[in-house]
Design a protein around this motif. Structure first.
Motif, PDB file in Angstrom:
ATOM      1  N   GLU A   8       4.675   8.231   0.329  1.00  0.00           N
ATOM      2  CA  GLU A   8       5.064   9.202   1.353  1.00  0.00           C
ATOM      3  C   GLU A   8       3.817   9.874   1.885  1.00  0.00           C
ATOM      4  O   GLU A   8       2.928  10.256   1.114  1.00  0.00           O
ATOM      5  CB  GLU A   8       6.024  10.244   0.783  1.00  0.00           C
ATOM      6  CG  GLU A   8       6.533  11.199   1.826  1.00  0.00           C
ATOM      7  CD  GLU A   8       7.634  12.110   1.304  1.00  0.00           C
ATOM      8  OE1 GLU A   8       8.341  12.676   2.143  1.00  0.00           O
ATOM      9  OE2 GLU A   8       7.777  12.258   0.076  1.00  0.00           O
ATOM     10  N   ASN A   9       3.746   9.973   3.197  1.00  0.00           N
ATOM     11  CA  ASN A   9       2.619  10.634   3.825  1.00  0.00           C
ATOM     12  C   ASN A   9       3.117  11.222   5.133  1.00  0.00           C
ATOM     13  O   ASN A   9       3.807  10.555   5.891  1.00  0.00           O
ATOM     14  CB  ASN A   9       1.485   9.632   4.082  1.00  0.00           C
ATOM     15  CG  ASN A   9       0.279  10.299   4.675  1.00  0.00           C
ATOM     16  OD1 ASN A   9       0.162  10.393   5.886  1.00  0.00           O
ATOM     17  ND2 ASN A   9      -0.608  10.763   3.828  1.00  0.00           N
ATOM     18  N   LEU A  37       0.724   0.250   2.641  1.00  0.00           N
ATOM     19  CA  LEU A  37       0.643   1.636   3.077  1.00  0.00           C
ATOM     20  C   LEU A  37      -0.316   2.337   2.116  1.00  0.00           C
ATOM     21  O   LEU A  37      -0.165   2.228   0.903  1.00  0.00           O
ATOM     22  CB  LEU A  37       2.019   2.299   3.000  1.00  0.00           C
ATOM     23  CG  LEU A  37       3.157   1.590   3.732  1.00  0.00           C
ATOM     24  CD1 LEU A  37       4.479   2.257   3.414  1.00  0.00           C
ATOM     25  CD2 LEU A  37       2.899   1.553   5.224  1.00  0.00           C
ATOM     26  N   SER A  38      -1.301   3.034   2.657  1.00  0.00           N
ATOM     27  CA  SER A  38      -2.235   3.726   1.776  1.00  0.00           C
ATOM     28  C   SER A  38      -2.743   4.995   2.435  1.00  0.00           C
ATOM     29  O   SER A  38      -2.920   5.058   3.648  1.00  0.00           O
ATOM     30  CB  SER A  38      -3.404   2.820   1.388  1.00  0.00           C
ATOM     31  OG  SER A  38      -4.122   2.426   2.532  1.00  0.00           O
ATOM     32  N   ALA A  39      -2.945   5.997   1.610  1.00  0.00           N
ATOM     33  CA  ALA A  39      -3.525   7.273   2.041  1.00  0.00           C
ATOM     34  C   ALA A  39      -4.071   7.939   0.788  1.00  0.00           C
ATOM     35  O   ALA A  39      -3.335   8.141  -0.181  1.00  0.00           O
ATOM     36  CB  ALA A  39      -2.478   8.155   2.715  1.00  0.00           C
ATOM     37  N   VAL A  44       0.859   1.372  -1.670  1.00  0.00           N
ATOM     38  CA  VAL A  44       1.947   0.472  -2.042  1.00  0.00           C
ATOM     39  C   VAL A  44       1.913  -0.717  -1.083  1.00  0.00           C
ATOM     40  O   VAL A  44       1.628  -0.560   0.102  1.00  0.00           O
ATOM     41  CB  VAL A  44       3.327   1.177  -2.026  1.00  0.00           C
ATOM     42  CG1 VAL A  44       3.734   1.605  -0.634  1.00  0.00           C
ATOM     43  CG2 VAL A  44       4.397   0.287  -2.632  1.00  0.00           C
ATOM     44  N   THR A  45       2.148  -1.897  -1.625  1.00  0.00           N
ATOM     45  CA  THR A  45       2.221  -3.108  -0.809  1.00  0.00           C
ATOM     46  C   THR A  45       3.625  -3.677  -0.942  1.00  0.00           C
ATOM     47  O   THR A  45       4.140  -3.841  -2.047  1.00  0.00           O
ATOM     48  CB  THR A  45       1.187  -4.153  -1.267  1.00  0.00           C
ATOM     49  OG1 THR A  45      -0.133  -3.592  -1.093  1.00  0.00           O
ATOM     50  CG2 THR A  45       1.282  -5.425  -0.437  1.00  0.00           C
TER      51      THR A  45
END
Length: 90
Positions: A8-9, A37-39, A44-45
């Motif tokens: 979540e971002n 998704l990365s931050a 997560v892939t």
């Protein structure tokens, strides 16, 4: 049913930056690639299959009278263990 948030971002971006993120997601889907998704330290892939449930929704939250908040929500869903196995007859 239990929901587990994998990533979540939330941040404020200009429209152009949002379009870039959506375009990148669309390119990955079209190419059949995994979506990462990365931050920061989160990542997560996911490997969406070729067939997805697609939902788009426009909402207004807030008091019936006065200012509220508008949103467009886009959701892609698929069974966790979905495969793209093709039918073959031998």
């Amino acid at each position: 049913m239990v929901e587990t948030v994998l990533f979540e971002n939330e941040r404020v971006l200009d429209r152009s930056a949002v379009a870039d993120y959506l375009r990148s997601l669309a390119d990955s889907l079209e190419e059949g690639s995994d979506v990462t998704l990365s931050a920061g330290e989160q990542s997560v892939t996911l490997a969406p299959p070729s067939q997805l449930e697609f939902e788009v929704k426009a909402e207004r939250e807030g008091p019936a009278e006065g200012n509220g908040e508008l949103s467009i929500e886009v959701e892609l869903e698929w069974p966790e263990h979905a495969t793209d196995d093709e039918l073959s007859i031998e």
